[in-house]
Motif scaffolding. Sequence first.
Motif, PDB file in Angstrom:
ATOM      1  N   ARG A 307      -9.499   6.276  -2.972  1.00  0.00           N
ATOM      2  CA  ARG A 307      -8.976   6.788  -1.692  1.00  0.00           C
ATOM      3  C   ARG A 307      -8.549   8.231  -1.909  1.00  0.00           C
ATOM      4  O   ARG A 307      -7.617   8.493  -2.670  1.00  0.00           O
ATOM      5  CB  ARG A 307      -7.732   5.983  -1.266  1.00  0.00           C
ATOM      6  CG  ARG A 307      -8.004   4.561  -0.879  1.00  0.00           C
ATOM      7  CD  ARG A 307      -6.740   3.912  -0.330  1.00  0.00           C
ATOM      8  NE  ARG A 307      -5.685   3.775  -1.311  1.00  0.00           N
ATOM      9  CZ  ARG A 307      -4.388   3.867  -1.051  1.00  0.00           C
ATOM     10  NH1 ARG A 307      -3.973   4.129   0.189  1.00  0.00           N
ATOM     11  NH2 ARG A 307      -3.493   3.697  -1.999  1.00  0.00           N
ATOM     12  N   LEU A 309      -6.699  11.322  -0.338  1.00  0.00           N
ATOM     13  CA  LEU A 309      -5.815  11.709   0.762  1.00  0.00           C
ATOM     14  C   LEU A 309      -5.656  13.222   0.680  1.00  0.00           C
ATOM     15  O   LEU A 309      -5.206  13.755  -0.339  1.00  0.00           O
ATOM     16  CB  LEU A 309      -4.456  11.010   0.609  1.00  0.00           C
ATOM     17  CG  LEU A 309      -4.516   9.479   0.512  1.00  0.00           C
ATOM     18  CD1 LEU A 309      -3.134   8.882   0.264  1.00  0.00           C
ATOM     19  CD2 LEU A 309      -5.131   8.878   1.782  1.00  0.00           C
ATOM     20  N   ASN A 394      -9.640   5.793   8.107  1.00  0.00           N
ATOM     21  CA  ASN A 394      -8.171   5.755   8.005  1.00  0.00           C
ATOM     22  C   ASN A 394      -7.733   4.585   7.131  1.00  0.00           C
ATOM     23  O   ASN A 394      -8.481   3.629   6.931  1.00  0.00           O
ATOM     24  CB  ASN A 394      -7.538   5.703   9.393  1.00  0.00           C
ATOM     25  CG  ASN A 394      -7.846   4.397  10.087  1.00  0.00           C
ATOM     26  OD1 ASN A 394      -7.370   3.332   9.669  1.00  0.00           O
ATOM     27  ND2 ASN A 394      -8.673   4.450  11.116  1.00  0.00           N
ATOM     28  N   ASN A 395      -6.506   4.691   6.660  1.00  0.00           N
ATOM     29  CA  ASN A 395      -6.022   3.814   5.597  1.00  0.00           C
ATOM     30  C   ASN A 395      -5.906   2.342   5.987  1.00  0.00           C
ATOM     31  O   ASN A 395      -5.696   1.493   5.126  1.00  0.00           O
ATOM     32  CB  ASN A 395      -4.669   4.341   5.081  1.00  0.00           C
ATOM     33  CG  ASN A 395      -4.385   3.862   3.677  1.00  0.00           C
ATOM     34  OD1 ASN A 395      -5.223   4.029   2.789  1.00  0.00           O
ATOM     35  ND2 ASN A 395      -3.250   3.235   3.479  1.00  0.00           N
ATOM     36  N   SER A 396      -6.046   2.049   7.281  1.00  0.00           N
ATOM     37  CA  SER A 396      -5.956   0.630   7.661  1.00  0.00           C
ATOM     38  C   SER A 396      -7.316  -0.073   7.521  1.00  0.00           C
ATOM     39  O   SER A 396      -7.394  -1.295   7.606  1.00  0.00           O
ATOM     40  CB  SER A 396      -5.441   0.492   9.100  1.00  0.00           C
ATOM     41  OG  SER A 396      -6.397   1.072   9.957  1.00  0.00           O
ATOM     42  N   GLN A 401      -8.580  -0.532   1.837  1.00  0.00           N
ATOM     43  CA  GLN A 401      -7.600  -1.516   1.353  1.00  0.00           C
ATOM     44  C   GLN A 401      -8.155  -2.438   0.281  1.00  0.00           C
ATOM     45  O   GLN A 401      -7.403  -2.981  -0.526  1.00  0.00           O
ATOM     46  CB  GLN A 401      -7.087  -2.363   2.531  1.00  0.00           C
ATOM     47  CG  GLN A 401      -6.211  -1.601   3.505  1.00  0.00           C
ATOM     48  CD  GLN A 401      -4.878  -1.177   2.883  1.00  0.00           C
ATOM     49  OE1 GLN A 401      -4.342  -1.868   2.034  1.00  0.00           O
ATOM     50  NE2 GLN A 401      -4.355  -0.034   3.297  1.00  0.00           N
ATOM     51  N   PHE A 414      -3.688  13.601   5.566  1.00  0.00           N
ATOM     52  CA  PHE A 414      -2.244  13.377   5.748  1.00  0.00           C
ATOM     53  C   PHE A 414      -1.606  14.676   6.208  1.00  0.00           C
ATOM     54  O   PHE A 414      -2.143  15.765   5.973  1.00  0.00           O
ATOM     55  CB  PHE A 414      -1.588  12.819   4.478  1.00  0.00           C
ATOM     56  CG  PHE A 414      -1.494  13.776   3.326  1.00  0.00           C
ATOM     57  CD1 PHE A 414      -2.489  13.811   2.360  1.00  0.00           C
ATOM     58  CD2 PHE A 414      -0.401  14.627   3.163  1.00  0.00           C
ATOM     59  CE1 PHE A 414      -2.412  14.681   1.276  1.00  0.00           C
ATOM     60  CE2 PHE A 414      -0.309  15.495   2.085  1.00  0.00           C
ATOM     61  CZ  PHE A 414      -1.320  15.522   1.138  1.00  0.00           C
ATOM     62  N   ASP A 419       4.165  11.484   4.796  1.00  0.00           N
ATOM     63  CA  ASP A 419       2.943  10.808   5.238  1.00  0.00           C
ATOM     64  C   ASP A 419       2.049  10.476   4.022  1.00  0.00           C
ATOM     65  O   ASP A 419       1.475   9.381   3.923  1.00  0.00           O
ATOM     66  CB  ASP A 419       2.211  11.732   6.235  1.00  0.00           C
ATOM     67  CG  ASP A 419       0.991  11.059   6.869  1.00  0.00           C
ATOM     68  OD1 ASP A 419       0.945   9.814   6.877  1.00  0.00           O
ATOM     69  OD2 ASP A 419       0.094  11.792   7.332  1.00  0.00           O
ATOM     70  N   GLN A 423       0.999   6.619   3.006  1.00  0.00           N
ATOM     71  CA  GLN A 423      -0.389   6.142   2.898  1.00  0.00           C
ATOM     72  C   GLN A 423      -0.714   5.721   1.464  1.00  0.00           C
ATOM     73  O   GLN A 423      -1.364   4.705   1.234  1.00  0.00           O
ATOM     74  CB  GLN A 423      -1.361   7.234   3.344  1.00  0.00           C
ATOM     75  CG  GLN A 423      -1.279   7.554   4.827  1.00  0.00           C
ATOM     76  CD  GLN A 423      -2.484   8.382   5.284  1.00  0.00           C
ATOM     77  OE1 GLN A 423      -3.621   8.035   5.017  1.00  0.00           O
ATOM     78  NE2 GLN A 423      -2.209   9.470   5.993  1.00  0.00           N
ATOM     79  N   ASP A 426       0.712   2.350   0.811  1.00  0.00           N
ATOM     80  CA  ASP A 426       0.316   1.296   1.744  1.00  0.00           C
ATOM     81  C   ASP A 426      -0.901   0.557   1.172  1.00  0.00           C
ATOM     82  O   ASP A 426      -2.041   0.719   1.621  1.00  0.00           O
ATOM     83  CB  ASP A 426      -0.010   1.933   3.104  1.00  0.00           C
ATOM     84  CG  ASP A 426      -0.516   0.891   4.096  1.00  0.00           C
ATOM     85  OD1 ASP A 426      -0.257  -0.316   3.884  1.00  0.00           O
ATOM     86  OD2 ASP A 426      -1.200   1.290   5.071  1.00  0.00           O
TER      87      ASP A 426
END
Length: 499
Positions: A307, A309, A394-396, A401, A414, A419, A423, A426
């Motif tokens: 990931r 960011l 996005n991170n969701s 994940q 971010f 923020d 993230q 999360d």
Amino acid sequence: MAIYAAPGQADSVVSFKPRYDHYIGGEYVAPAKGQYFENPTPQTGQTFTEVARGTADDVEKALDAAEGAATAWGKTSVGERAGILNAMADRIEANLEKIAVAESWENGKAVRETLVADIPLAIDHLRYFAGAIRAQEGHLSQIDEDTVAYHFHEPLGVVGQIIPWNFPILMAIWKLAPALAAGNAVVLKPAEQTPASIHVLMDVVGDLLPPGVLNIVNGFGVEAGKPLASSSRIRKIAFTGETTTGRLISQYASENLIPVTLELGGKSPNIFFDDVASQQDAFYDKALEGFAMFALNQGEVCTCPSRALVQGGIYDEFVAQGVKRAEQVRMGNPLDTETQMGAQASNDQLEKILSYIDIGRQEGARVLTGGERADLGGDLGGGYYVQPTVFEGNNSMRIFQEEIFGPVLSVARFEDYADAMAQANDTLYGLGAGVWSRDTNTAYRAGRDIQAGRVWVNNYHAYPAHAAFGGYKQSGIGRENHKMMLDHYQQTKNILQSY
Ligand code: NAD
């Protein structure tokens, strides 16, 4: 530049046996049930050897051998054990090309990595623990005028170890070096995808250890791994693999109340603050290289920086340049020393990665580059190759994940420090993270605020033997590397003596 000959060709530096049995009590032993499984190379998809399919009976035989050897091995001097570990390191070094090519052939990874990183690191781990065991000291406390408390280190006895396929030799040595240094006898189960590399290693170092001190049982997870991990005859189980498997290992171990070390999965954030781009200099270039690290080892790294960011002020320009860097990763024949990215380790792994690429598309993530299986043609046409792939989302999303364990990067923006931390944290995982900033305060704060066992600041993917490594949250229990690892393989004996 060199292209190593494929095993099987006359000028290859390694020749595999057509069949590998278990290695028990210092010799090769056929499987109790007489069954073998085929082992293909990911480079071409062709089977190159077959391997004993272990079951509970084979595990029992290996435990017999280990128990027979454990007491005498545990009583050897630390100097003797250190000498053997150093001799193992020297032998591996003398056979570097053979082991490096064997691992590349069996795992699909680029031989340049095994030659300059994986195997040299394994050698260094052996030497580190040879030194650490000699430097270890006991403790003595004076309780009162007539009474002292002595604290001794004792080996646990017989320990079980189960490893994955992504760094076959390095994962084995990470576990073996501290366990053997501490005086334990070991039964090790390699991953079913990469057992032959371990036997090439045993051909090189096996005779240095007394018979029974190190035993290898091949086979699949439930058939061979479970009987080992759930045996009441082991005093510890050390495991590296998926979080879901780690949960099972922990359950088996709890039945026998034995300690576990679990090195599990990850979904590591790699965070780039605005100040990274304040100058277009060597630091900036290094940060771009860090962005493209998701493709290292074909993305099959537990700490893969999967990931990215990136802060809003530099997002567009930095991501565009990072994507270009990913497109420059040289994919090709893994036995070519110019190749940076080889084949995925198995067809199952390839399918899993391709299915996550589909999931990313379905979730609405934008493909910035890659996104397809790669056909390298010729002999390599049947191999398991996939393009380095970068998604923006996005991170969701699931691709942010869930662990994909392939060369797939998910990128998100971010706004500010809070923020970034929100993230980054999360996630269920907490294994690795990267932080890139020229500001030492920001870098330090982020290093402390990220919930992960290893945070690389202004670098990524270094694994020195003397830096502790392990997971927060669902990424594991315990640590590997560093001399503190010896505590995981020893009992403390206290004698409280009065005069
Ligand atoms: P896996 O869990 O499928 O298999 C790992 C090992 O466990 C194999 O030897 C397998 O045969 C064995 N196994 C499977 N089921 C078992 C069971 N029920 N009982 C006993 N043994 C069993 O993992 P994998 O696909 O081989 O490896 C990839 C995973 O390893 C990824 O999640 C990766 O993040 C993780 N990993 C973690 C680290 C770390 O240091 N944290 C390092 C490398 C890999």
